[in-house]
Design a protein around this motif. Structure first.
Motif, PDB file in Angstrom:
ATOM      1  N   PHE A 106       8.297  29.458   0.371  1.00 16.34           N
ATOM      2  CA  PHE A 106       9.498  28.802   0.870  1.00 16.34           C
ATOM      3  C   PHE A 106       9.564  27.329   0.469  1.00 16.34           C
ATOM      4  CE2 PHE A 106      11.820  26.815   4.487  1.00 16.34           C
ATOM      5  CZ  PHE A 106      13.013  27.508   4.375  1.00 16.34           C
ATOM      6  N   TYR A 107       8.422  26.639   0.483  1.00 19.41           N
ATOM      7  CA  TYR A 107       8.373  25.213   0.143  1.00 19.41           C
ATOM      8  C   TYR A 107       6.957  24.856  -0.310  1.00 19.41           C
ATOM      9  CZ  TYR A 107       8.474  20.124   0.580  1.00 19.41           C
ATOM     10  OH  TYR A 107       8.386  18.784   0.328  1.00 19.41           O
ATOM     11  N   THR A 108       6.859  24.046  -1.355  1.00 23.88           N
ATOM     12  CA  THR A 108       5.584  23.472  -1.792  1.00 23.88           C
ATOM     13  C   THR A 108       5.881  22.059  -2.267  1.00 23.88           C
ATOM     14  OG1 THR A 108       4.696  25.602  -2.511  1.00 23.88           O
ATOM     15  CG2 THR A 108       3.651  23.645  -3.395  1.00 23.88           C
ATOM     16  N   GLY A 109       5.116  21.091  -1.770  1.00 23.45           N
ATOM     17  CA  GLY A 109       5.324  19.724  -2.220  1.00 23.45           C
ATOM     18  C   GLY A 109       4.366  18.746  -1.582  1.00 23.45           C
ATOM     19  N   GLU A 110       4.372  17.521  -2.087  1.00 24.67           N
ATOM     20  CA  GLU A 110       3.583  16.432  -1.532  1.00 24.67           C
ATOM     21  C   GLU A 110       4.434  15.735  -0.475  1.00 24.67           C
ATOM     22  OE1 GLU A 110       0.337  15.421  -2.149  1.00 24.67           O
ATOM     23  OE2 GLU A 110       0.197  17.307  -3.244  1.00 24.67           O
ATOM     24  N   VAL A 111       3.897  15.584   0.719  1.00 26.59           N
ATOM     25  CA  VAL A 111       4.646  15.003   1.832  1.00 26.59           C
ATOM     26  C   VAL A 111       3.811  13.940   2.537  1.00 26.59           C
ATOM     27  CG1 VAL A 111       5.905  17.172   2.156  1.00 26.59           C
ATOM     28  CG2 VAL A 111       3.896  16.716   3.557  1.00 26.59           C
ATOM     29  N   THR A 112       4.492  13.049   3.260  1.00 29.71           N
ATOM     30  CA  THR A 112       3.791  12.035   4.050  1.00 29.71           C
ATOM     31  C   THR A 112       3.637  12.476   5.500  1.00 29.71           C
ATOM     32  OG1 THR A 112       5.875  10.865   4.453  1.00 29.71           O
ATOM     33  CG2 THR A 112       4.528  10.123   2.586  1.00 29.71           C
ATOM     34  N   MET A 113       4.437  13.440   5.931  1.00 29.28           N
ATOM     35  CA  MET A 113       4.337  14.009   7.277  1.00 29.28           C
ATOM     36  C   MET A 113       5.229  15.247   7.336  1.00 29.28           C
ATOM     37  SD  MET A 113       5.434  12.398  10.947  1.00 29.28           S
ATOM     38  CE  MET A 113       5.165  13.326  12.446  1.00 29.28           C
ATOM     39  N   ALA A 114       4.891  16.163   8.248  1.00 26.10           N
ATOM     40  CA  ALA A 114       5.728  17.341   8.486  1.00 26.10           C
ATOM     41  C   ALA A 114       5.800  17.587   9.989  1.00 26.10           C
ATOM     42  CB  ALA A 114       5.157  18.564   7.778  1.00 26.10           C
ATOM     43  N   GLU A 115       6.993  17.929  10.475  1.00 24.32           N
ATOM     44  CA  GLU A 115       7.211  18.234  11.890  1.00 24.32           C
ATOM     45  C   GLU A 115       7.887  19.602  11.970  1.00 24.32           C
ATOM     46  OE1 GLU A 115       8.991  14.774  14.098  1.00 24.32           O
ATOM     47  OE2 GLU A 115       9.289  14.133  12.013  1.00 24.32           O
ATOM     48  N   HIS A 143       8.826  14.952   5.656  1.00 23.76           N
ATOM     49  CA  HIS A 143       8.918  13.566   5.208  1.00 23.76           C
ATOM     50  C   HIS A 143       8.293  13.474   3.815  1.00 23.76           C
ATOM     51  CE1 HIS A 143      10.021  12.173   9.291  1.00 23.76           C
ATOM     52  NE2 HIS A 143       9.227  13.168   9.671  1.00 23.76           N
ATOM     53  N   GLU A 144       9.158  13.398   2.799  1.00 29.34           N
ATOM     54  CA  GLU A 144       8.708  13.275   1.423  1.00 29.34           C
ATOM     55  C   GLU A 144       8.665  11.793   1.058  1.00 29.34           C
ATOM     56  OE1 GLU A 144      11.814  15.612  -0.369  1.00 29.34           O
ATOM     57  OE2 GLU A 144      10.555  17.415  -0.343  1.00 29.34           O
ATOM     58  N   PRO A 145       7.869  11.405   0.069  1.00 33.85           N
ATOM     59  CA  PRO A 145       7.801   9.991  -0.312  1.00 33.85           C
ATOM     60  C   PRO A 145       9.174   9.387  -0.657  1.00 33.85           C
ATOM     61  CG  PRO A 145       5.980  11.165  -1.308  1.00 33.85           C
ATOM     62  CD  PRO A 145       6.872  12.195  -0.659  1.00 33.85           C
ATOM     63  N   MET A 151       0.843  -1.183   0.000  1.00 28.58           N
ATOM     64  CA  MET A 151       0.000   0.000   0.000  1.00 28.58           C
ATOM     65  C   MET A 151       0.886   1.244   0.000  1.00 28.58           C
ATOM     66  SD  MET A 151      -2.951   0.962   2.714  1.00 28.58           S
ATOM     67  CE  MET A 151      -2.427   2.328   3.726  1.00 28.58           C
ATOM     68  N   ALA A 152       0.585   2.173  -0.869  1.00 30.10           N
ATOM     69  CA  ALA A 152       1.359   3.408  -0.950  1.00 30.10           C
ATOM     70  C   ALA A 152       1.026   4.326   0.216  1.00 30.10           C
ATOM     71  CB  ALA A 152       1.065   4.116  -2.268  1.00 30.10           C
ATOM     72  N   ASP A 153       2.041   5.088   0.638  1.00 33.27           N
ATOM     73  CA  ASP A 153       1.806   6.069   1.706  1.00 33.27           C
ATOM     74  C   ASP A 153       0.874   7.158   1.208  1.00 33.27           C
ATOM     75  OD1 ASP A 153       3.511   4.828   3.516  1.00 33.27           O
ATOM     76  OD2 ASP A 153       5.249   5.992   2.855  1.00 33.27           O
ATOM     77  N   LYS A 154      -0.017   7.604   2.089  1.00 34.96           N
ATOM     78  CA  LYS A 154      -0.865   8.746   1.759  1.00 34.96           C
ATOM     79  C   LYS A 154      -0.003   9.999   1.821  1.00 34.96           C
ATOM     80  CE  LYS A 154      -5.199   6.878   3.372  1.00 34.96           C
ATOM     81  NZ  LYS A 154      -6.403   7.128   4.155  1.00 34.96           N
ATOM     82  N   THR A 155      -0.352  10.970   1.007  1.00 34.82           N
ATOM     83  CA  THR A 155       0.381  12.227   1.017  1.00 34.82           C
ATOM     84  C   THR A 155      -0.584  13.388   1.186  1.00 34.82           C
ATOM     85  OG1 THR A 155       0.306  12.496  -1.382  1.00 34.82           O
ATOM     86  CG2 THR A 155       2.212  11.323  -0.484  1.00 34.82           C
ATOM     87  N   MET A 156       0.001  14.542   1.480  1.00 35.54           N
ATOM     88  CA  MET A 156      -0.769  15.781   1.579  1.00 35.54           C
ATOM     89  C   MET A 156       0.077  16.886   0.955  1.00 35.54           C
ATOM     90  SD  MET A 156      -0.270  16.689   5.587  1.00 35.54           S
ATOM     91  CE  MET A 156       1.376  16.653   6.309  1.00 35.54           C
ATOM     92  N   LYS A 157      -0.575  17.948   0.562  1.00 31.75           N
ATOM     93  CA  LYS A 157       0.148  19.102   0.023  1.00 31.75           C
ATOM     94  C   LYS A 157       0.596  19.969   1.185  1.00 31.75           C
ATOM     95  CE  LYS A 157      -0.123  22.950  -3.158  1.00 31.75           C
ATOM     96  NZ  LYS A 157      -0.945  23.668  -4.123  1.00 31.75           N
TER      97      LYS A 157
END
Length: 71
Positions: free
Chosen positions: A17-26, A55-57, A1-7
């Motif tokens: 500063f940053y734009t991308g699809e990530v699996t988590m951000a801290e 956390h990027e894919p 199963m692929a990890d879910k991502t968010m923008k």
């Protein structure tokens, strides 16, 4: 199963500063350190100086925020 991502978008008053699809951000905010996963409610916060862990894919990305030179 692929990890879910968010923008994820991180903006300053004068640039994106940053734009991308990530699996988590801290990151550190004015309210404390938080982590955000996909399907979290939309969120807008003020970042405090410190390390952002994105956390990027394809692997993790570490960024550092510092106080604005305008302060």
């Amino acid at each position: 199963m692929a990890d879910k991502t968010m923008k994820l978008e991180i903006m300053s008053p004068d640039r994106n500063f940053y734009t991308g699809e990530v699996t988590m951000a801290e990151f550190n905010t004015t309210e404390g350190y938080i982590g955000v996963y996909p399907e979290h409610i939309p969120l807008a916060v003020i970042l405090s100086p410190g390390v952002l862990v994105i956390h990027e894919p394809g692997g993790d990305c570490l960024l550092y925020t510092s106080p604005s030179p305008r302060d």
